[in-house]
Structures are given as C-alpha cells and as structure tokens.
Design a protein around this motif. Structure first.
Motif, PDB file in Angstrom:
ATOM      1  N   ASP A  29      -3.506 -11.086  -7.286  1.00 44.90           N
ATOM      2  CA  ASP A  29      -4.592 -11.032  -8.256  1.00 44.90           C
ATOM      3  C   ASP A  29      -5.420  -9.765  -8.044  1.00 44.90           C
ATOM      4  OD1 ASP A  29      -7.057 -11.448  -9.668  1.00 44.90           O
ATOM      5  OD2 ASP A  29      -6.595 -13.570  -9.786  1.00 44.90           O
ATOM      6  N   MET A  30      -6.301  -9.771  -7.042  1.00 45.86           N
ATOM      7  CA  MET A  30      -7.130  -8.631  -6.633  1.00 45.86           C
ATOM      8  C   MET A  30      -8.235  -8.280  -7.623  1.00 45.86           C
ATOM      9  SD  MET A  30      -4.605  -5.964  -4.690  1.00 45.86           S
ATOM     10  CE  MET A  30      -3.225  -6.495  -3.695  1.00 45.86           C
TER      11      MET A  30
ATOM     12  N   LEU B 295      -3.604  -0.717  -5.048  1.00 46.09           N
ATOM     13  CA  LEU B 295      -3.558  -1.703  -6.129  1.00 46.09           C
ATOM     14  C   LEU B 295      -4.953  -2.233  -6.438  1.00 46.09           C
ATOM     15  CD1 LEU B 295      -0.367  -3.692  -5.091  1.00 46.09           C
ATOM     16  CD2 LEU B 295      -0.592  -2.175  -7.070  1.00 46.09           C
ATOM     17  N   ARG B 296      -5.732  -2.505  -5.406  1.00 45.28           N
ATOM     18  CA  ARG B 296      -7.090  -3.023  -5.601  1.00 45.28           C
ATOM     19  C   ARG B 296      -7.953  -2.024  -6.358  1.00 45.28           C
ATOM     20  NH1 ARG B 296     -10.193  -2.182  -0.729  1.00 45.28           N
ATOM     21  NH2 ARG B 296     -11.457  -0.751  -1.963  1.00 45.28           N
ATOM     22  N   ILE B 297      -7.875  -0.749  -5.978  1.00 45.03           N
ATOM     23  CA  ILE B 297      -8.669   0.279  -6.637  1.00 45.03           C
ATOM     24  C   ILE B 297      -8.256   0.413  -8.092  1.00 45.03           C
ATOM     25  CG2 ILE B 297      -9.099   2.768  -6.719  1.00 45.03           C
ATOM     26  CD1 ILE B 297      -8.990   2.762  -3.659  1.00 45.03           C
ATOM     27  N   GLU B 298      -6.958   0.359  -8.370  1.00 42.23           N
ATOM     28  CA  GLU B 298      -6.473   0.466  -9.740  1.00 42.23           C
ATOM     29  C   GLU B 298      -6.912  -0.727 -10.581  1.00 42.23           C
ATOM     30  OE1 GLU B 298      -4.296   1.747 -13.158  1.00 42.23           O
ATOM     31  OE2 GLU B 298      -5.082   2.788 -11.389  1.00 42.23           O
ATOM     32  N   VAL B 299      -6.749  -1.929 -10.052  1.00 36.25           N
ATOM     33  CA  VAL B 299      -7.106  -3.137 -10.799  1.00 36.25           C
ATOM     34  C   VAL B 299      -8.579  -3.143 -11.168  1.00 36.25           C
ATOM     35  CG1 VAL B 299      -7.400  -5.652 -10.560  1.00 36.25           C
ATOM     36  CG2 VAL B 299      -5.237  -4.572  -9.910  1.00 36.25           C
TER      37      VAL B 299
ATOM     38  N   VAL C  67       3.836   5.394  -8.741  1.00 37.75           N
ATOM     39  CA  VAL C  67       3.787   6.433  -7.699  1.00 37.75           C
ATOM     40  C   VAL C  67       2.411   7.089  -7.688  1.00 37.75           C
ATOM     41  CG1 VAL C  67       4.685   8.684  -6.993  1.00 37.75           C
ATOM     42  CG2 VAL C  67       6.273   6.876  -7.672  1.00 37.75           C
ATOM     43  N   ARG C  68       1.890   7.381  -8.876  1.00 35.65           N
ATOM     44  CA  ARG C  68       0.548   7.981  -8.959  1.00 35.65           C
ATOM     45  C   ARG C  68      -0.506   7.092  -8.322  1.00 35.65           C
ATOM     46  NH1 ARG C  68      -3.409   6.520 -11.924  1.00 35.65           N
ATOM     47  NH2 ARG C  68      -2.081   5.276 -13.305  1.00 35.65           N
ATOM     48  N   VAL C  69      -0.475   5.793  -8.621  1.00 36.06           N
ATOM     49  CA  VAL C  69      -1.454   4.861  -8.070  1.00 36.06           C
ATOM     50  C   VAL C  69      -1.381   4.841  -6.554  1.00 36.06           C
ATOM     51  CG1 VAL C  69      -2.057   2.416  -7.874  1.00 36.06           C
ATOM     52  CG2 VAL C  69      -1.615   3.417 -10.121  1.00 36.06           C
ATOM     53  N   LEU C  70      -0.175   4.734  -6.002  1.00 37.38           N
ATOM     54  CA  LEU C  70      -0.030   4.639  -4.547  1.00 37.38           C
ATOM     55  C   LEU C  70      -0.422   5.945  -3.860  1.00 37.38           C
ATOM     56  CD1 LEU C  70       1.331   1.967  -5.238  1.00 37.38           C
ATOM     57  CD2 LEU C  70       3.099   2.488  -3.548  1.00 37.38           C
ATOM     58  N   ARG C  71      -0.116   7.076  -4.483  1.00 33.75           N
ATOM     59  CA  ARG C  71      -0.453   8.366  -3.872  1.00 33.75           C
ATOM     60  C   ARG C  71      -1.940   8.671  -3.997  1.00 33.75           C
ATOM     61  NH1 ARG C  71       4.559  12.282  -5.857  1.00 33.75           N
ATOM     62  NH2 ARG C  71       6.037  11.668  -4.222  1.00 33.75           N
ATOM     63  N   ASP C  72      -2.486   8.475  -5.201  1.00 34.67           N
ATOM     64  CA  ASP C  72      -3.873   8.852  -5.441  1.00 34.67           C
ATOM     65  C   ASP C  72      -4.865   7.897  -4.795  1.00 34.67           C
ATOM     66  OD1 ASP C  72      -2.819  10.891  -6.905  1.00 34.67           O
ATOM     67  OD2 ASP C  72      -3.489  10.163  -8.863  1.00 34.67           O
TER      68      ASP C  72
ATOM     69  N   GLY D   1     -16.464  -1.134  -1.523  1.00 33.97           N
ATOM     70  CA  GLY D   1     -15.358  -1.854  -0.898  1.00 33.97           C
ATOM     71  C   GLY D   1     -15.423  -3.352  -1.131  1.00 33.97           C
ATOM     72  N   LEU D   2     -14.696  -4.076  -0.282  1.00 39.05           N
ATOM     73  CA  LEU D   2     -14.583  -5.525  -0.405  1.00 39.05           C
ATOM     74  C   LEU D   2     -15.662  -6.232   0.384  1.00 39.05           C
ATOM     75  CD1 LEU D   2     -10.734  -6.011   0.024  1.00 39.05           C
ATOM     76  CD2 LEU D   2     -12.044  -6.304  -2.069  1.00 39.05           C
ATOM     77  N   SER D   3     -16.079  -7.394  -0.098  1.00 42.41           N
ATOM     78  CA  SER D   3     -16.990  -8.238   0.661  1.00 42.41           C
ATOM     79  C   SER D   3     -16.184  -9.193   1.532  1.00 42.41           C
ATOM     80  CB  SER D   3     -17.895  -9.048  -0.275  1.00 42.41           C
ATOM     81  OG  SER D   3     -17.144 -10.072  -0.919  1.00 42.41           O
TER      82      SER D   3
END
Length: 342
Positions: free
Chosen positions: A136-137, A222-226, A160-165, A114-116
């Motif tokens: 940015d992220m 978005l963070r996980i994808e980036v 849609v895939r990014v937001l769902r998964d 996760g995030l710090s």
C-alpha cells in the motif's frame, strides 16, 4: 478539525526526534499573545505537545494527511482545547489550510519529514519491508495510487527512474527487469514477495556489502513516488517562507539526502544576498530576507540515537526571518555592507 479519540496512547509509541533542540530554536518566535505555530507534519503530535506546553501564548495549526495519526494527535492535544486547530491535508496545502483558518502570517513552523512511528509499526500500511503486508504505502488512504499499482502498471523505464531518483538504487535496472518478468506471471500484492525478488536480483557480491536490508532503497523509492513527497516538499517550502511574519522561525527535520538537499537549497537561497559579487553595499531589495539558525545540518547526539535508533539519520536545519519581503525599487540608496549580519 475534530477526531474521535480512539486507539493507543500516542505518547507510548512515538518519541519526537531532537525535540529539545526544536523547542529551543522555535520558542523565541512564539513568546507573544496569539502567536501561530504550524506543525506541517503533525504525526502523533509529540513535537506539538512540547511546543504548546513551552509556549502558553501560542496556538497550533496541525496538518497531517494520515487520518489515524490525526485521531491519535487529537487525543494527545485535547488538554490544550481551543489553542489547537487540526486539518487533514498534505503539507503542501499549507496556504489553503491557513486561509481556511483565517491566518495570514505564521510565527513558527516545523516540518518533520519521513515516516511516523505509527506508519512504520502498522504492518497493514505496507511501509515496512521486514514484515509481509499489502503493498500500500499511502500516507493518505484517500489516494488511489498504491505501491502495488506502481509495481504492476508503471513502464520499465518509469520504474527504473523511480528507483534511481528516489531510492538512489544502483541496481535499479536489474531489479526492474526482475519485477517486470515476475508481474507478468502474477501481479504484485504483498511485500514479502517483492523483498525476496530484490534479494535474488541483486548480485551476491553487492548484497554482502550493503548495510541493512537490500530492499530498503526500493521501498523508500516506492513510498516517495506513491506520496509525492519530494514534489510536496519543493512546493511547500516557498509557501512557508512567504507566510513567515517578522522574526518568525522555521525548522525542518529530514531523514535522507534527497529531502535534505531540497531543504538546503531553499534555505541557502533564502539566507543569501542576490546582489552581484563584489558589490560593497547591498541594496535592501537584494539583501537576504532570512538568516540561518543552524550551522549546516545538525544531528542528534549519541545519547538520543541510543534511546531512539530511528533518529540516527535525522538532519535539522532552521532559519529566521530578519527582513520583510520588499518590492525592488530603482535607485535605492539603502542597503547594508557585505559581511554584516544577514
């Protein structure tokens, strides 16, 4: 890797999660000269400082992709001198980092996912949805992919895939429809506009039932994808297990179900026999190589959550190596009876 010590005191802006329990679980594997402890998500070195203090014979290999975090960690860990080796890398580069350091096996490892606090609290990094900031992220600013590029360049189907998964967002189709219409008018650059769009896209009846900010799931996705977080986690766990020496221990702190599910699956497989069900004696080559140190996923207690609310979603799992990896041998007579220590 050395870094100039600049910026705020990391101990004042970072509280390590479930720190006492992590030290308790991992320290038995570090009580010998030259023991190697890997912190694969070093952050601001809260856990690392405690582990080095509790285990004076251990040395640290600290990995983080965030340059700012490594700068602060280097200051925090300076008193430990040559016991500390830092590397700027993604944690799924663990094998390369160890090879570069001339280390074949490790004795203990921690991945605090996760995030710090540094990333959350730095508005310019764009991780937080509560303040307006550039989209940015990136955990590693050397990466070319940003949240803005995902929003502006991905196809509707991929969004849609990014937001769902990655966000488990049930309103993904509505949100993406609004994003596509809005980006045609003007590309996305800042977080406030995205948050406002999400609030308008989600039906009022759904918004009122949502705990926390309705934008949270989209920002997580978005963070996980980036940062390729789940792919990196799936990659590094088998590498970590393969590098663990005799009686080595490893722990992972996850903060949402997607991360924890991956850790649970890998650890369950590692701590399970591969022999067919009903076989009374398990051949050595089919016996589990690891044993669980936690019963399922442990959670922080109420006192810690009250002191550090960001710890509330933490889930801690830990395992210990109990057998070396062995090549299967035909007709082996050695084994252990089911039901014994695994």
């Amino acid at each position: 890797m050395t870094h100039e010590a600049t910026g705020p005191d990391p101990s004042t802006i970072h509280v390590p999660v479930m720190a006492a329990r992590v030290v308790e679980l991992l320290s038995p594997a570090l009580d010998h000269p030259g023991a190697v402890y890997v912190d694969g998500t070093l952050g601001m070195a809260g856990h690392a400082e405690l582990m080095l203090t509790a285990n004076p014979q251990a040395r640290l290999v600290g990995i983080d992709r965030d340059h700012d975090a490594l700068d602060l960690a280097s200051r925090r860990l300076a008193p430990f001198g040559a016991r500390v080796h830092l590397a700027r890398a993604r944690f799924d580069e663990l094998g390369r980092v160890l090879d570069d350091a001339g280390i074949a096996t490790i004795d203990a490892a921690l991945f605090d996912l996760g995030l710090s606090s540094l990333q959350i609290d730095r508005a310019d990094r764009g991780f937080a949805y509560r303040v307006d900031a550039p989209l940015d992220m990136r955990m590693d600013t050397r990466s070319e992919l940003t949240a803005a590029r995902v929003l502006n360049e991905y196809s509707p189907g991929d969004l849609v895939r990014v937001l769902r998964d990655y966000g488990e967002e049930k309103q993904a189709t509505r949100i993406v429809r609004a994003i596509v219409a809005e980006r045609e008018r003007e590309p996305f650059t800042d977080s406030a506009r995205l948050v406002d769009l999400i609030l308008r896209a989600i039906p009022a009846a759904v918004r009122t039932k949502t705990k926390g900010n309705p934008a949270k799931r989209t920002f997580q996705a978005l963070r996980i994808e980036v940062n390729g977080e789940l792919e990196a986690l799936s990659t590094v766990l088998p590498v970590m297990l393969g590098r663990m020496g005799p009686a080595a221990r490893a722990a992972v702190l996850a903060y949402h179900s997607l991360e924890d599910r991956i850790v649970k699956q890998v650890f369950t497989a590692a701590t399970s026999d591969s022999a067919p069900a009903g076989l009374p004696v398990v051949p050595d080559e089919m016996a589990a190589r690891f044993a669980p140190l936690t019963r399922g996923a442990e959670k922080p207690d109420a006192a810690e959550i009250a002191e550090n609310p960001r710890s509330a979603s933490a889930r801690l799992r830990a395992i210990e190596r109990i057998r070396p990896d062995v090549a299967p041998s035909a007709g082996s007579r050695h084994g252990h009876r089911r039901g014994g220590r695994r």
